[in-house]
Design a protein around this motif. Structure first.
Motif, PDB file in Angstrom:
ATOM      1  N   ALA A   1      84.965  21.864  -0.430  1.00 34.98           N
ATOM      2  CA  ALA A   1      84.550  22.005   0.968  1.00 34.98           C
ATOM      3  C   ALA A   1      85.431  21.179   1.896  1.00 34.98           C
TER       4      ALA A   1
ATOM      5  N   ARG B   1      79.699  31.138   2.823  1.00 36.81           N
ATOM      6  CA  ARG B   1      80.349  29.826   2.669  1.00 36.81           C
ATOM      7  C   ARG B   1      81.400  29.601   3.751  1.00 36.81           C
TER       8      ARG B   1
ATOM      9  N   GLU C   1      80.132  28.465   7.159  1.00 38.82           N
ATOM     10  CA  GLU C   1      79.624  27.102   7.308  1.00 38.82           C
ATOM     11  C   GLU C   1      80.610  26.217   8.059  1.00 38.82           C
ATOM     12  N   THR C   2      81.897  26.454   7.862  1.00 36.22           N
ATOM     13  CA  THR C   2      82.926  25.599   8.464  1.00 36.22           C
ATOM     14  C   THR C   2      83.774  26.306   9.514  1.00 36.22           C
TER      15      THR C   2
END
Length: 282
Positions: free
Chosen positions: A176, A210, A213-214
């Motif tokens: 991550a 996923r 999320e960023t």
């Protein structure tokens, strides 16, 4: 040097490509309808719900086109100042995008075991004859190792990935904190024509959740070089080019982005010019 095609020869060549495209579309559409009939696969509404999450948002920055006309050029936010390096797994005969990035003074790292070192690389371009994969063995190296060996831990990066479906093996394996180092990501996603298969559907859902999320999806472009799947009122291109920007680079409410963008170009002018579907409108 080959002679330029006459008008008739060019027309016949383009007609051949269009017929192949139409045949691919019929085949993939029939496969999708067959998959829909299987009780263990996602329903049409499941697929529509997921596709609505692929809503590109305005990021508060103008998009610029970098790379050649048609295939190989990409739209990305004009937010490159301060980016230390480009990582570009998957090398084709067309290096226009990478060369333009290198000419801006950004270090470029290219990797592909299927080709030899390309000619014409600039001094700030590094080529590694390896595939990017989920583990380090043989001809494969992970993104984690590749990045760690070539950059400091506190630098912003740019990703341009076109690895023919292997993105679903590579991206989930990136830590991550490493994924968050990419200020901008340009990723070509494959296999959307298989979205009615349960395994593919779950893989797509997991990966896109996923990434969100960023990062924020700020542009979406359908690649028209292969035939599209049509089922249940949906038109689904098998391949998409997606542009992401890291969430700390955007502010406030983000309205829908303009799709298609004025700078968009079809990847191939020999194939039917179908527009990028507006999934969020279904």
């Amino acid at each position: 040097m080959p002679k330029p095609k006459s008008g008739i020869a060019r027309y016949l060549s383009e007609l051949r490509y269009r017929l192949i495209w139409a045949k691919e579309s019929r085949h993939s559409s029939a496969a999708a309808r067959s998959a829909l009939a299987h009780p263990n696969n996602p329903t049409l509404e499941d697929v529509k719900t997921f596709l609505r999450t692929l809503t590109p948002r305005q990021c508060g920055k103008d998009l610029v086109r970098i790379g050649p006309d048609e295939d190989g050029g990409y739209l990305l936010p004009d937010d490159l100042d301060g980016i230390d390096a480009l990582f570009s797994p998957g090398v084709s005969e067309t290096l226009g995008f990478d060369l333009e990035i290198a000419q801006r003074g950004i270090q470029c790292f290219l990797a592909d075991a299927s080709v030899t070192k390309p000619d014409g690389l600039l001094s700030n371009m590094n080529f590694m004859q390896k595939f990017i994969g989920p583990e380090n063995r043989g001809d494969f190296v992970t993104m984690q190792k590749w990045i760690g060996e070539n950059t400091a831990d506190d630098t912003d990066l740019l990703l341009q990935m076109d690895i023919e479906g292997a993105e679903y093996d590579v991206l989930p394996g990136i830590a991550a904190e490493t994924l968050a180092r990419f200020r901008i990501m340009l990723i070509e996603f494959h296999d959307f024509d298989q979205i009615f298969n349960a395994d593919t559907f779950n893989r797509l859902q997991s990966l896109f959740a996923r990434l969100s999320e960023t990062h924020v999806l700020c542009h979406l472009h359908a690649n028209n070089t292969v035939g599209y799947t049509s089922v249940g009122g949906l038109t689904i291109p098998p391949v998409f080019e997606a542009t992401y920007i890291r969430r700390d680079r955007v502010k406030g409410d983000l309205p829908h982005a303009q799709i298609p963008h004025p700078l968009d170009q079809h990847n191939s002018n020999k194939r039917p010019n179908v527009q990028t579907p507006h999934f969020w409108a279904h």
